[in-house]
Write a protein that holds these residues in place. Structure first.
Motif, PDB file in Angstrom:
ATOM      1  N   LEU A   1      32.870 -12.754 -36.094  1.00  0.00           N
ATOM      2  CA  LEU A   1      34.280 -12.345 -36.188  1.00  0.00           C
ATOM      3  C   LEU A   1      34.496 -10.856 -35.892  1.00  0.00           C
ATOM      4  O   LEU A   1      35.416 -10.512 -35.137  1.00  0.00           O
ATOM      5  N   PRO A   2      33.700  -9.960 -36.456  1.00  0.00           N
ATOM      6  CA  PRO A   2      33.939  -8.539 -36.173  1.00  0.00           C
ATOM      7  C   PRO A   2      33.765  -8.177 -34.694  1.00  0.00           C
ATOM      8  O   PRO A   2      34.535  -7.384 -34.159  1.00  0.00           O
ATOM      9  N   ARG A   3      32.778  -8.771 -34.044  1.00  0.00           N
ATOM     10  CA  ARG A   3      32.564  -8.478 -32.625  1.00  0.00           C
ATOM     11  C   ARG A   3      33.736  -9.002 -31.777  1.00  0.00           C
ATOM     12  O   ARG A   3      34.212  -8.320 -30.868  1.00  0.00           O
ATOM     13  N   LEU A   4      34.193 -10.209 -32.093  1.00  0.00           N
ATOM     14  CA  LEU A   4      35.359 -10.749 -31.387  1.00  0.00           C
ATOM     15  C   LEU A   4      36.589  -9.873 -31.631  1.00  0.00           C
ATOM     16  O   LEU A   4      37.351  -9.573 -30.706  1.00  0.00           O
ATOM     17  N   HIS A   5      36.769  -9.468 -32.870  1.00  0.00           N
ATOM     18  CA  HIS A   5      37.885  -8.595 -33.227  1.00  0.00           C
ATOM     19  C   HIS A   5      37.832  -7.309 -32.402  1.00  0.00           C
ATOM     20  O   HIS A   5      38.829  -6.892 -31.799  1.00  0.00           O
ATOM     21  N   PHE A   6      36.664  -6.688 -32.370  1.00  0.00           N
ATOM     22  CA  PHE A   6      36.501  -5.428 -31.639  1.00  0.00           C
ATOM     23  C   PHE A   6      36.871  -5.591 -30.167  1.00  0.00           C
ATOM     24  O   PHE A   6      37.685  -4.847 -29.630  1.00  0.00           O
TER      25      PHE A   6
END
Length: 124
Positions: free
Chosen positions: A66-71
């Motif tokens: 999730l954090p990588r997609l968000h970024f």
């Protein structure tokens, strides 16, 4: 990838761009692109810094996909939206040409924020 560092560094780059852009507008006396300047500072500097600090303060948020997609969604959406807004408002590209792209860029930012919210609900 260190998500917190990525957001913080990118936010700092947008801050520099926003300051330089604002200085140019002030020196030239031409404030027609003030909305672009405001969006650079809000979507670029402010939001990315808040996200970066959030990931730094709550390390569990930085785990997983999730954090990588968000970024990357925020990077794609923010850069596309800011560049498109600049091109449209400066008269370089007609609104009819660039306008249909805005929902795509805005959607990328929106999905990124939904991922941020989901991640907060799960891990914060």
């Amino acid at each position: 990838m260190n998500i917190s560092r990525g957001f913080l560094l990118t936010g700092a780059v947008y801050l520099l761009i926003g300051i330089l852009f604002g200085s140019y507008m002030g020196a030239s006396g031409n404030h027609e692109l003030a909305p672009v300047h405001a969006h650079i500072n809000l979507l670029g500097f402010t939001l990315m810094t808040v996200f970066g600090l959030g990931y730094r303060l709550i390390p569990a948020l930085a785990e997983g996909l999730l954090p990588r997609l968000h970024f990357w969604l925020h990077q794609l959406g923010g850069l596309g939206l800011l560049a498109g807004l600049f091109l449209m408002m400066s008269g370089s590209v007609p609104a009819e040409t660039i306008g249909p792209m805005f929902p795509i860029f805005e959607g990328a930012i929106l999905v990124g924020v939904l991922l941020w919210l989901t991640n907060l609900l799960r891990r914060a």
